[in-house]
Motif scaffolding. Structure first.
Motif, PDB file in Angstrom:
ATOM      1  N   ASP A   1       0.842  -1.194   0.000  1.00 42.27           N
ATOM      2  CA  ASP A   1       0.000   0.000   0.000  1.00 42.27           C
ATOM      3  C   ASP A   1       0.880   1.248   0.000  1.00 42.27           C
ATOM      4  OD1 ASP A   1      -2.055   1.803   0.225  1.00 42.27           O
ATOM      5  OD2 ASP A   1      -2.372   1.479   2.369  1.00 42.27           O
ATOM      6  N   ILE A   2       0.633   2.149  -0.963  1.00 42.65           N
ATOM      7  CA  ILE A   2       1.424   3.383  -1.020  1.00 42.65           C
ATOM      8  C   ILE A   2       0.598   4.610  -0.641  1.00 42.65           C
ATOM      9  CG2 ILE A   2       3.050   2.479  -2.715  1.00 42.65           C
ATOM     10  CD1 ILE A   2       1.514   3.986  -4.877  1.00 42.65           C
ATOM     11  N   GLU A   3      -0.659   4.397  -0.254  1.00 41.27           N
ATOM     12  CA  GLU A   3      -1.448   5.526   0.232  1.00 41.27           C
ATOM     13  C   GLU A   3      -0.875   6.001   1.570  1.00 41.27           C
ATOM     14  OE1 GLU A   3      -3.923   7.185  -1.187  1.00 41.27           O
ATOM     15  OE2 GLU A   3      -3.779   5.935  -2.995  1.00 41.27           O
ATOM     16  N   HIS A   4      -0.775   7.304   1.733  1.00 44.61           N
ATOM     17  CA  HIS A   4      -0.239   7.941   2.957  1.00 44.61           C
ATOM     18  C   HIS A   4       1.262   7.667   3.133  1.00 44.61           C
ATOM     19  CE1 HIS A   4      -4.461   8.407   3.771  1.00 44.61           C
ATOM     20  NE2 HIS A   4      -4.632   7.120   3.980  1.00 44.61           N
TER      21      HIS A   4
ATOM     22  N   PRO B   1      10.326   0.359  -4.147  1.00 43.27           N
ATOM     23  CA  PRO B   1       9.528   0.001  -5.322  1.00 43.27           C
ATOM     24  C   PRO B   1       9.352   1.217  -6.224  1.00 43.27           C
ATOM     25  CG  PRO B   1       8.118   0.230  -3.396  1.00 43.27           C
ATOM     26  CD  PRO B   1       9.530   0.342  -2.903  1.00 43.27           C
ATOM     27  N   MET B   2       9.301   0.965  -7.522  1.00 47.21           N
ATOM     28  CA  MET B   2       9.050   2.016  -8.507  1.00 47.21           C
ATOM     29  C   MET B   2      10.076   3.150  -8.427  1.00 47.21           C
ATOM     30  SD  MET B   2       4.903   2.110  -8.170  1.00 47.21           S
ATOM     31  CE  MET B   2       4.925   1.977  -6.388  1.00 47.21           C
ATOM     32  N   SER B   3      11.337   2.786  -8.256  1.00 45.89           N
ATOM     33  CA  SER B   3      12.378   3.807  -8.173  1.00 45.89           C
ATOM     34  C   SER B   3      13.413   3.674  -9.288  1.00 45.89           C
ATOM     35  CB  SER B   3      13.095   3.713  -6.824  1.00 45.89           C
ATOM     36  OG  SER B   3      13.825   2.502  -6.728  1.00 45.89           O
ATOM     37  N   GLY B   4      13.571   2.484  -9.839  1.00 41.58           N
ATOM     38  CA  GLY B   4      14.569   2.264 -10.871  1.00 41.58           C
ATOM     39  C   GLY B   4      15.945   1.937 -10.329  1.00 41.58           C
ATOM     40  N   ASN B   5      16.147   2.066  -9.012  1.00 40.23           N
ATOM     41  CA  ASN B   5      17.432   1.732  -8.395  1.00 40.23           C
ATOM     42  C   ASN B   5      17.346   0.323  -7.820  1.00 40.23           C
ATOM     43  OD1 ASN B   5      18.553   4.296  -8.904  1.00 40.23           O
ATOM     44  ND2 ASN B   5      17.539   5.133  -7.094  1.00 40.23           N
ATOM     45  N   ASN B   6      18.118  -0.599  -8.369  1.00 41.23           N
ATOM     46  CA  ASN B   6      18.023  -1.996  -7.975  1.00 41.23           C
ATOM     47  C   ASN B   6      19.409  -2.596  -7.783  1.00 41.23           C
ATOM     48  OD1 ASN B   6      15.074  -2.112  -8.538  1.00 41.23           O
ATOM     49  ND2 ASN B   6      15.730  -1.898 -10.655  1.00 41.23           N
TER      50      ASN B   6
ATOM     51  N   TYR C   1       4.082   9.019  -2.444  1.00 37.66           N
ATOM     52  CA  TYR C   1       4.534   7.894  -3.245  1.00 37.66           C
ATOM     53  C   TYR C   1       3.618   7.615  -4.427  1.00 37.66           C
ATOM     54  CZ  TYR C   1       8.283   4.557  -3.460  1.00 37.66           C
ATOM     55  OH  TYR C   1       9.440   3.926  -3.820  1.00 37.66           O
ATOM     56  N   THR C   2       2.388   8.075  -4.366  1.00 32.47           N
ATOM     57  CA  THR C   2       1.500   7.942  -5.521  1.00 32.47           C
ATOM     58  C   THR C   2       2.040   8.753  -6.699  1.00 32.47           C
ATOM     59  OG1 THR C   2       0.173   9.713  -4.537  1.00 32.47           O
ATOM     60  CG2 THR C   2      -0.581   7.457  -4.205  1.00 32.47           C
ATOM     61  N   GLN C   3       2.662   9.889  -6.419  1.00 32.57           N
ATOM     62  CA  GLN C   3       3.296  10.691  -7.474  1.00 32.57           C
ATOM     63  C   GLN C   3       4.533   9.984  -8.004  1.00 32.57           C
ATOM     64  OE1 GLN C   3       3.786  14.913  -6.524  1.00 32.57           O
ATOM     65  NE2 GLN C   3       5.720  14.946  -7.642  1.00 32.57           N
ATOM     66  N   GLN C   4       5.275   9.356  -7.108  1.00 32.64           N
ATOM     67  CA  GLN C   4       6.439   8.578  -7.521  1.00 32.64           C
ATOM     68  C   GLN C   4       6.021   7.441  -8.447  1.00 32.64           C
ATOM     69  OE1 GLN C   4       9.677   8.794  -6.869  1.00 32.64           O
ATOM     70  NE2 GLN C   4      10.553   6.746  -6.952  1.00 32.64           N
ATOM     71  N   GLN C   5       4.882   6.823  -8.163  1.00 32.94           N
ATOM     72  CA  GLN C   5       4.388   5.733  -9.000  1.00 32.94           C
ATOM     73  C   GLN C   5       4.108   6.222 -10.420  1.00 32.94           C
ATOM     74  OE1 GLN C   5       0.379   4.369  -8.139  1.00 32.94           O
ATOM     75  NE2 GLN C   5       0.896   2.284  -8.712  1.00 32.94           N
ATOM     76  N   TYR C   6       3.425   7.348 -10.536  1.00 37.36           N
ATOM     77  CA  TYR C   6       3.081   7.879 -11.858  1.00 37.36           C
ATOM     78  C   TYR C   6       4.343   8.253 -12.631  1.00 37.36           C
ATOM     79  CZ  TYR C   6       1.108  10.835 -15.505  1.00 37.36           C
ATOM     80  OH  TYR C   6       0.788  11.377 -16.717  1.00 37.36           O
ATOM     81  N   GLN C   7       5.282   8.907 -11.971  1.00 32.10           N
ATOM     82  CA  GLN C   7       6.526   9.305 -12.633  1.00 32.10           C
ATOM     83  C   GLN C   7       7.303   8.092 -13.129  1.00 32.10           C
ATOM     84  OE1 GLN C   7       8.464  11.648  -9.621  1.00 32.10           O
ATOM     85  NE2 GLN C   7       7.342  13.521 -10.121  1.00 32.10           N
ATOM     86  N   PHE C   8       7.324   7.031 -12.331  1.00 31.76           N
ATOM     87  CA  PHE C   8       8.045   5.825 -12.734  1.00 31.76           C
ATOM     88  C   PHE C   8       7.387   5.188 -13.954  1.00 31.76           C
ATOM     89  CE2 PHE C   8       8.605   1.207 -12.574  1.00 31.76           C
ATOM     90  CZ  PHE C   8       9.983   1.125 -12.596  1.00 31.76           C
ATOM     91  N   GLU C   9       6.055   5.145 -13.967  1.00 27.07           N
ATOM     92  CA  GLU C   9       5.354   4.535 -15.097  1.00 27.07           C
ATOM     93  C   GLU C   9       5.561   5.338 -16.380  1.00 27.07           C
ATOM     94  OE1 GLU C   9       1.346   4.137 -13.801  1.00 27.07           O
ATOM     95  OE2 GLU C   9       1.765   2.430 -12.496  1.00 27.07           O
ATOM     96  N   VAL C  10       5.660   6.654 -16.252  1.00 33.85           N
ATOM     97  CA  VAL C  10       5.935   7.477 -17.432  1.00 33.85           C
ATOM     98  C   VAL C  10       7.361   7.222 -17.929  1.00 33.85           C
ATOM     99  CG1 VAL C  10       6.246   9.837 -18.244  1.00 33.85           C
ATOM    100  CG2 VAL C  10       4.263   9.267 -16.851  1.00 33.85           C
ATOM    101  N   MET C  11       8.331   7.241 -17.023  1.00 32.93           N
ATOM    102  CA  MET C  11       9.726   7.047 -17.406  1.00 32.93           C
ATOM    103  C   MET C  11       9.972   5.628 -17.913  1.00 32.93           C
ATOM    104  SD  MET C  11      11.693   9.087 -14.335  1.00 32.93           S
ATOM    105  CE  MET C  11      13.291   8.630 -14.977  1.00 32.93           C
ATOM    106  N   ASN C  12       9.259   4.652 -17.366  1.00 37.65           N
ATOM    107  CA  ASN C  12       9.437   3.264 -17.764  1.00 37.65           C
ATOM    108  C   ASN C  12       8.730   2.937 -19.077  1.00 37.65           C
ATOM    109  OD1 ASN C  12      10.696   0.779 -16.917  1.00 37.65           O
ATOM    110  ND2 ASN C  12       8.641  -0.051 -16.617  1.00 37.65           N
ATOM    111  N   GLY C  13       7.925   3.896 -19.574  1.00 38.08           N
ATOM    112  CA  GLY C  13       7.220   3.692 -20.827  1.00 38.08           C
ATOM    113  C   GLY C  13       5.894   2.992 -20.689  1.00 38.08           C
ATOM    114  N   ASP C  14       5.456   2.696 -19.458  1.00 42.51           N
ATOM    115  CA  ASP C  14       4.202   1.964 -19.268  1.00 42.51           C
ATOM    116  C   ASP C  14       2.992   2.781 -19.705  1.00 42.51           C
ATOM    117  OD1 ASP C  14       5.367  -0.346 -18.190  1.00 42.51           O
ATOM    118  OD2 ASP C  14       5.571   0.605 -16.247  1.00 42.51           O
ATOM    119  N   ILE C  15       3.001   4.070 -19.415  1.00 42.94           N
ATOM    120  CA  ILE C  15       1.861   4.916 -19.789  1.00 42.94           C
ATOM    121  C   ILE C  15       1.715   4.975 -21.308  1.00 42.94           C
ATOM    122  CG2 ILE C  15       0.895   7.228 -19.683  1.00 42.94           C
ATOM    123  CD1 ILE C  15       0.801   5.781 -17.026  1.00 42.94           C
ATOM    124  N   ASP C  16       2.840   5.169 -22.019  1.00 44.18           N
ATOM    125  CA  ASP C  16       2.795   5.180 -23.485  1.00 44.18           C
ATOM    126  C   ASP C  16       2.333   3.842 -24.030  1.00 44.18           C
ATOM    127  OD1 ASP C  16       3.645   7.779 -23.577  1.00 44.18           O
ATOM    128  OD2 ASP C  16       5.764   7.274 -23.840  1.00 44.18           O
TER     129      ASP C  16
END
Length: 419
Positions: free
Chosen positions: A53-56, A103-108, A267-282
């Protein structure tokens, strides 16, 4: 049964005229199955629970600047100082310091562990303090919670997906089985399991090794590294203005030496940014446009076919009504014939669709069918086929209903005279 047999006789009598309709329905069914399968997998993937859960939940944005007032402090000391101060805030529920593990950071970071000296499994490393599971509300074993697990690299907790990977190779794998890193002298204790989760919305269940860091390990192993701090805010204290309030009232209290708090990002904003950068939204948008385009073309083409076909049978409709058939009976006959045509082509079309799916998942895993991380299975195939049948049935009935309704308004004598 009589109704079905009568419709079969009608189809056979008009086999020449119905041949091109059957061919069109056959091709349309295959296309519609692909559309229903793609849309179904897309929706399932999008709405499937993440497993955390990433709410709050917020992530601190930290800035290191200026000269240090205490040169004896390492980066680890400063991060731990921020962590301790954040834990004391009354609005904060849980906090965690981690390294390349969000999660959803790109650093692994990844590594492999071995069981029985031969079964190797590669997975992502989650190096974090004990509050990580509480911040993201992951589900661990309440009898062996992660926060109470022994720290260090000789104790590990596995994600459920990692356990499944080991069990595919060793069916008897259990928490009692020790692990290793290839060094025969090092034995790593398996301390428990964390239930399945995905590190991002369009990913598979994540295979991870969880290691708990204590204060000593942070200071000795990560003294020069740049960590990440995340925290969960109590639901009653969170709100639209919490971020601004945090920066205005709380951030300054957390500053440690020359490590400053710049912001707290939801973290909800982090999720959206990651999906855009990862190409998922496109990817989602492109898939949706293609599916919508094909769906509209199939809809118009199929409705046009049955519209034209029904209008050509105006004299037959008039004759049936002149012989005493009601409008309901005439429409039922035409609709039954259309649905029977669809059912006749559905079985061979399903065979083609199934073989397409099998070929995709056993030979190539191309973008046609294996677009989304949904396992190919008989239920998935049958649900896609049912969705295709229902969609085409709706189009067939729509293509029959309106021209049939118009034809039924004409007097039988007038229609027969035109013929």
């Amino acid at each position: 049964m009589k109704f079905t047999l009568h419709n079969l006789r009608m189809i056979r009598a008009r086999l020449r005229q119905n041949g091109w309709v059957l061919a069109e329905l056959f091709l349309v069914f295959i296309v519609m199955w692909f559309l229903c399968d793609s849309l179904g997998c897309l929706k399932y993937t999008y709405y499937r629970p993440l497993g955390f859960d990433i709410e709050h939940v917020y992530q601190l944005e930290l800035v290191m600047g200026g000269e240090s007032r205490d040169t004896s402090l390492t980066n680890a000391d400063k991060f731990l100082g921020v962590l301790k101060k954040l834990q004391q805030e009354p609005t904060v529920e849980a906090v965690a310091l981690c390294y390349w593990s969000l999660p959803m950071s790109g650093n692994n970071s990844f590594n492999s562990l071995v069981a029985q000296d031969s079964c190797w499994v590669n997975a992502r490393l989650i190096m974090t303090t004990g509050g990580y599971v509480d911040v993201f509300r992951m589900k661990d074993d309440p009898r062996h919670p992660f926060r109470e697990m022994a720290s260090g690299e000789k104790h590990v907790m596995l994600s459920e997906a990692t356990v499944e990977r080991f069990r595919r190779k060793i069916p008897s794998f259990s928490s009692d089985m020790p692990l290793g890193n290839g060094d025969s002298l090092t034995v790593i204790s398996h301390e428990g399991m964390i239930e399945n989760f995905r590190t991002y919305r369009y990913g598979n269940d994540a295979a991870c090794f969880f290691y708990r860091l204590d204060e000593h390990m942070v200071k000795t192993e990560y003294s020069g590294e740049w960590g990440s701090i995340v925290f969960r805010v109590k639901a009653a204290a969170d709100g639209a203005d919490y971020r601004a309030k945090f920066v205005r009232e709380i951030a300054a209290r957390l500053d440690t030496d020359n490590l400053f708090i710049a912001d707290a990002t939801p973290y909800t904003q982090q999720q959206y940014q990651f999906e855009v950068m990862n190409g998922d939204i496109d990817k989602v948008n492109s898939q949706s446009v293609v599916v919508l385009f094909l769906l509209v073309n199939v809809f118009l083409g199929l409705i046009g076919t049955f519209w034209f076909r029904t209008r050509r049978r105006r004299s037959e409709i008039a004759l049936r009504m002149a012989m005493g058939s009601t409008r309901r009976q005439v429409f039922g006959l035409l609709a039954g014939e259309g649905l029977l045509l669809l059912t006749l082509v559905a079985l061979p079309a399903m065979l083609v669709c199934y073989n397409i799916g099998i070929a995709e998942f056993t030979i190539g895993r191309t973008e046609l069918i294996a677009t989304w991380p949904v396992k190919w299975s008989i239920p998935r195939f049958l649900l896609g086929s049912l969705g295709a049948w229902l969609m085409i049935a709706w189009m067939v009935l729509t293509g029959i209903w309106f021209p049939a309704r118009q034809a039924m308004k004409i007097e039988p004598a007038e229609a027969l005279h035109e013929e």
